[in-house]
Design an enzyme around this catalytic site. Structure first.
Site, short mmCIF file in Angstrom:
data_model
loop_
_atom_site.label_atom_id
_atom_site.label_comp_id
_atom_site.label_asym_id
_atom_site.label_seq_id
_atom_site.Cartn_x
_atom_site.Cartn_y
_atom_site.Cartn_z
CE LYS A 1 -1.78 2.89 2.80
NZ LYS A 1 -1.65 4.11 1.96
N GLY B 1 6.96 4.71 8.17
CA GLY B 1 6.22 5.96 8.30
C GLY B 1 6.50 6.62 9.63
N GLY C 1 2.74 4.50 13.26
CA GLY C 1 3.36 3.19 13.47
C GLY C 1 2.87 2.51 14.75
CD GLU D 1 13.27 0.20 8.78
OE1 GLU D 1 13.74 1.20 9.37
OE2 GLU D 1 13.95 -0.80 8.51
CB CYS E 1 13.34 7.96 7.67
SG CYS E 1 14.27 6.92 6.55
CD GLU F 1 10.81 12.33 11.18
OE1 GLU F 1 9.63 12.00 11.42
OE2 GLU F 1 11.61 11.58 10.58
P1 NAD Z 1 2.72 8.42 7.67
O1 NAD Z 1 2.97 7.68 8.93
O2 NAD Z 1 1.76 9.53 7.68
O3 NAD Z 1 2.23 7.42 6.52
C1 NAD Z 1 2.96 6.27 6.15
C2 NAD Z 1 2.00 5.29 5.49
O4 NAD Z 1 1.04 4.88 6.46
C3 NAD Z 1 1.22 5.85 4.31
O5 NAD Z 1 1.08 4.86 3.32
C4 NAD Z 1 -0.12 6.17 4.93
O6 NAD Z 1 -1.19 6.16 4.00
C5 NAD Z 1 -0.26 5.05 5.93
N1 NAD Z 1 -1.17 5.32 7.05
C6 NAD Z 1 -1.53 6.52 7.56
N2 NAD Z 1 -2.37 6.35 8.58
C7 NAD Z 1 -2.56 5.02 8.73
C8 NAD Z 1 -3.30 4.22 9.64
N3 NAD Z 1 -4.04 4.76 10.61
N4 NAD Z 1 -3.24 2.88 9.52
C9 NAD Z 1 -2.47 2.30 8.57
N5 NAD Z 1 -1.77 3.01 7.68
C10 NAD Z 1 -1.79 4.35 7.75
O7 NAD Z 1 4.16 8.90 7.16
P2 NAD Z 1 4.51 9.77 5.88
O8 NAD Z 1 4.13 11.19 6.14
O9 NAD Z 1 4.02 9.11 4.65
O10 NAD Z 1 6.11 9.63 5.88
C11 NAD Z 1 6.92 10.37 6.71
C12 NAD Z 1 7.35 9.59 7.93
O11 NAD Z 1 7.89 8.35 7.55
C13 NAD Z 1 8.46 10.29 8.69
O12 NAD Z 1 8.23 10.19 10.06
C14 NAD Z 1 9.70 9.52 8.30
O13 NAD Z 1 10.77 9.59 9.20
C15 NAD Z 1 9.15 8.14 8.17
N6 NAD Z 1 10.02 7.33 7.31
C16 NAD Z 1 10.76 6.32 7.88
C17 NAD Z 1 11.63 5.57 7.08
C18 NAD Z 1 12.49 4.48 7.65
O14 NAD Z 1 12.93 3.64 6.89
N7 NAD Z 1 12.74 4.45 8.94
C19 NAD Z 1 11.70 5.84 5.71
C20 NAD Z 1 10.92 6.86 5.18
C21 NAD Z 1 10.07 7.59 5.99
#
Ligand code: NAD
Length: 480
Positions: free
Chosen positions: A173, A226, A231, A248, A282, A382
């Protein structure tokens, strides 16, 4: 034309015909209309993945054949590199050359894990006369993967490739902010011989498709990339079904620069670590820890670099592209205000660019915040934008203490010519990756990656990642 979901090898509309729009953050213009996966679509995708696991065409395939398909995928990604990079740049806003790198890294994931598909081995365990005991590493089953918008093709490939190599089937997804290249990955997989259901791609919102996938009782494993808050919610949903999770999450990674460092090398590394992808990484090096006696000289170098950076539309291949959305741009802007209110000094940037040609996109200037102290919000939270918090330290003890004074622990960088200092710090920093006189290593496909503390758990990339996609079965034989 609507971009359709990929379920069971077919391009399909959402069950209720729903769609969402995707915008180019460089211009604010509409890029695509995409089918929006529903709970029913998630259920179809999970069922298709299970059917693939049970089929001769995927579950019954020889590992070497899985590897061959994956090598074809790697080659197809390379064959379509320019098209994919342009699409990624328009979808996410990143400069074209960064998008080109991301595409090559995605290909490399498939190549790396293709080579492993037929080398996932177990052990024999000596129990003494009359026994033969061995272990088999079996695919864990259906892997659900929820990924963010910041490196869509790279992070998509990062989870999909080891899962497929291990013999799992995947439901991917992508984020609704930038789902396009994940769909292309699904198409390429099918064209290269992945059977129906082995890789399903279902763009949609977090609140509907994300929740439905994370809480689905029939997934066998979940990889979430995310933010921390989302998470935690996802991990709770998976826990209800006793589904193992790789988390992650975010970071506030430090680059520690000592006075004896090669300043040109360090300044280039530090600037790239924060401004790559407009800081929406990230593992961004979003804190600079600078030895006090080197502060003025080193900061002057960084200011010069930041001010020289060309900000513009991703496809024009600037030094830095836009922020993903208006909302995220406003968050970044707000944080600069918070920092200034806490006593930080804006040493570069701090505002949107004035160029009227950029007025429709979501741009922010590369920003350096000086005189930051370790407990300020801009040093702890962050920001996910091109904002570097610069903090001074006096000696190695203080550097360690400040580096670890964070809820996160994803990556860290150390810049010094003294190997003893570097090794002492490397062993004491609480982070999943430590780089010395570099930061990142060409995508780092081969290097285990993941967090300490609230940056997450489990490891992606490298051989370590296979642990998430396999489970060990022990077989014990008694003979006479
Ligand atoms: P986000 O947590 O908003 O979304 C990530 C994913 O989760 C998206 O596909 C989103 O649609 C989905 N999502 C959102 N709400 C959800 C829910 N309630 N249940 C299930 N899925 C849901 O993050 P973002 O804004 O897309 O990305 C930025 C964040 O991701 C930052 O905090 C960044 O540090 C982190 N990130 C971490 C890594 C890593 O490898 N550690 C890599 C890239 C980004």
């Amino acid at each position: 034309m609507t971009e359709l979901l990929i379920i069971n090898g077919e391009r399909v509309s959402a069950s209720d015909g729903g769609t969402f729009e995707v915008f180019d953050p460089s211009t604010g213009e509409l890029l695509a209309t995409v089918a929006k996966a529903t709970k029913a679509d998630v259920a179809r995708a999970v069922a298709a993945a299970h059917a693939a696991m049970d089929s001769k065409t995927w579950g019954g395939l020889a590992p070497a054949e899985r590897g061959r398909i994956m090598n074809r995928i790697a080659q197809a990604i390379r064959d379509r590199a320019e098209e994919l990079a342009t699409l990624e740049s328009r979808d996410n806003g990143k400069p074209l050359r960064q998008a080109r790198t991301d595409v090559q890294v995605a290909a490399r994931y498939f190549e790396f894990f293709a080579g492993i598909a037929d080398k996932i081995m177990g052990n024999t365990i000596p129990l003494g006369p009359g026994f033969l005991d061995f272990t088999v590493r079996e695919p864990i089953g259906v892997s659900a993967q929820i990924v963010p918008w910041n490196y869509p093709i790279q992070i998509g490939a990062r989870g999909v490739a080891p899962a497929l190599a291990a013999g799992c089937a995947v439901v991917l997804k992508p984020s609704s902010e930038a789902p396009m290249t994940a769909l292309r990955l699904g198409e390429i997989g099918l064209a290269c011989g992945l059977p129906p259901g082995a890789l399903n791609v279902i763009p949609g919102t977090g609140s509907e498709a994300g929740v439905a996938l994370a809480s689905h009782p029939d997934i066998n494993q979940l990889t979430f990339t995310g933010s921390v808050d989302v998470g935690i919610g996802v991990a709770k949903m998976a826990a209800e079904n006793v589904v193992p999770v790789v988390m992650e999450l975010g970071g506030k990674s430090p680059n520690v620069v000592f006075a004896d460092a090669d300043f040109d090398l360090a300044a280039a590394g530090v600037a790239n670590a924060i401004f790559q992808n407009a800081g929406q990484t990230c593992s961004a090096g979003s804190r600079l820890l600078i030895e006090s006696k080197a502060h003025d000289a080193f900061v002057a170098k960084l200011v010069e670099r930041a001010n020289a950076m060309r900000v513009g539309p991703g496809v024009s291949d600037p030094d830095m592209g836009p922020i993903i959305s208006k909302k995220q741009l406003e968050t970044v802007e707000r944080y600069v205000g918070v920092g200034a209110g806490e006593g930080a000094k804006v040493a570069a940037g701090g505002v949107r660019p004035t160029d009227p040609g950029l007025g429709k996109g979501y741009y922010f200037q590369p920003t350096l915040l000086d005189r930051v102290t370790p407990d300020m919000r801009v040093a702890q939270e962050e920001i996910f934008g091109p904002v570097l918090a610069m903090i001074e330290f006096d000696d190695i003890e203080q550097a360690v203490e400040i580096a670890n004074r964070s809820q996160y622990g994803l990556v860290s960088g150390i810049w010094t010519r003294d190997i003893n200092k570097a090794m002492s710090l490397a062993s004491r920093i609480k982070a999943g990756q430590v780089y010395i006189n570099t930061y990142g290593a060409g995508g780092g496909v081969e290097l285990p990656f993941g967090g300490y503390k609230k940056s997450g758990y489990g490891r992606e990339k490298g051989l370590e990642s296979l642990a998430s996609y396999t489970q060990v079965k022990n077989v014990c034989i008694k003979y006479t």
